[in-house]
Write an enzyme that holds these catalytic residues in place. Sequence first.
Site, mmCIF file in Angstrom:
data_model
loop_
_atom_site.group_PDB
_atom_site.id
_atom_site.type_symbol
_atom_site.label_atom_id
_atom_site.label_comp_id
_atom_site.label_asym_id
_atom_site.label_seq_id
_atom_site.Cartn_x
_atom_site.Cartn_y
_atom_site.Cartn_z
ATOM 1 N N HIS A 85 0.859 -1.192 0.000
ATOM 2 C CA HIS A 85 0.000 0.000 0.000
ATOM 3 C C HIS A 85 0.895 1.243 0.000
ATOM 4 C CE1 HIS A 85 -2.804 3.068 1.347
ATOM 5 N NE2 HIS A 85 -3.770 2.251 0.939
ATOM 6 N N GLU A 157 -4.184 2.073 -7.348
ATOM 7 C CA GLU A 157 -4.538 3.153 -6.424
ATOM 8 C C GLU A 157 -3.644 4.365 -6.684
ATOM 9 O OE1 GLU A 157 -6.673 1.732 -2.615
ATOM 10 O OE2 GLU A 157 -4.549 1.851 -2.220
ATOM 11 N N SER A 203 -10.632 7.095 -3.054
ATOM 12 C CA SER A 203 -11.829 7.924 -2.910
ATOM 13 C C SER A 203 -13.088 7.304 -3.522
ATOM 14 C CB SER A 203 -11.593 9.321 -3.492
ATOM 15 O OG SER A 203 -10.564 9.970 -2.778
ATOM 16 N N GLY A 224 -11.081 2.565 1.371
ATOM 17 C CA GLY A 224 -10.587 2.971 2.682
ATOM 18 C C GLY A 224 -11.677 3.666 3.481
ATOM 19 N N GLY A 225 -11.732 4.989 3.381
ATOM 20 C CA GLY A 225 -12.647 5.801 4.184
ATOM 21 C C GLY A 225 -14.086 5.302 4.166
HETATM 22 P P1 PGA Z 1 -9.709 5.740 0.342
HETATM 23 O O1 PGA Z 1 -8.466 4.796 0.587
HETATM 24 O O2 PGA Z 1 -10.851 4.900 -0.170
HETATM 25 O O3 PGA Z 1 -10.007 6.328 1.699
HETATM 26 O O4 PGA Z 1 -9.294 6.764 -0.632
HETATM 27 C C1 PGA Z 1 -8.171 3.750 -0.274
HETATM 28 C C2 PGA Z 1 -6.902 3.105 0.196
HETATM 29 O O5 PGA Z 1 -6.017 3.814 0.708
HETATM 30 O O6 PGA Z 1 -6.758 1.875 0.080
#
Ligand code: PGA
Length: 241
Positions: A85, A157, A203, A224-225
Amino acid sequence: MKLVIGNQKAFMSSDDVYAFIGGMEGNCFDNVVICPSYPYIGMYSKLGIKVGAQDVSISDNGKATGEVTVNQLKSLGVSYCIVGHSERRSFFAEDDDLVNRKITKLLDNDMVPILCVGESFEDKENGRSVDVVLNEVCSAFNGVNFSSLNRIIVAYEPIWSISDGIRAGVTPSCDEIKGVISSIKNYVKDNYGVSIKVVYGGSVNLSNVDALNDIDILDGYLIGGASLKVDSFVELAKKCL
Ligand code: PGA
């Protein structure tokens, strides 16, 4: 159906996890994998949901204070593991060699590595997204047994797009995502003769997932979020069934 992998990072307290698990009961869809922090893995395993780790040790040795080995993960029913990551690459100095060793360790132990790759905003502005991503894929696959490669999931990502990135909240256009994803899939097919799954992360949320779902070659998401609040996460997962 698209895969929905929740990367809960280091955000949640144990109370948050209990609440999340309560909301997941009856909603453990086949397309969902949750990657909690290590201390909560056992709680999710009991739920009967697919569970992933956010990292793994390259050591098998018990003499490795602070590490979590692949055997320990397997003993908890973990079958997926995020590797490389961008937060680990930048804050914990994980280089391509270490990422490659972790991928090898996971494949040798019948696990499913979720390999994160992605370009910086500067690389994107210079038209280097595909080059950067393919370089990371190539290093991660170095020396890996071809017959196990089809198990790998690549997560595209863009570093700038994830929630702590400099363009947090913004995703590449669907055409841009499609372009990078097809480059990864074609590269792996041409060089290793295998078809792999590629997911997108950065995102992803309830408001943009419908548009992203239209990308036919996209196999799912690393989230993530939007994986921290159970109601909206379940709603998002349902949209991907
Ligand atoms: P995010 O994070 O959905 O909050 O942008 C994705 C990730 O870091 O794997």
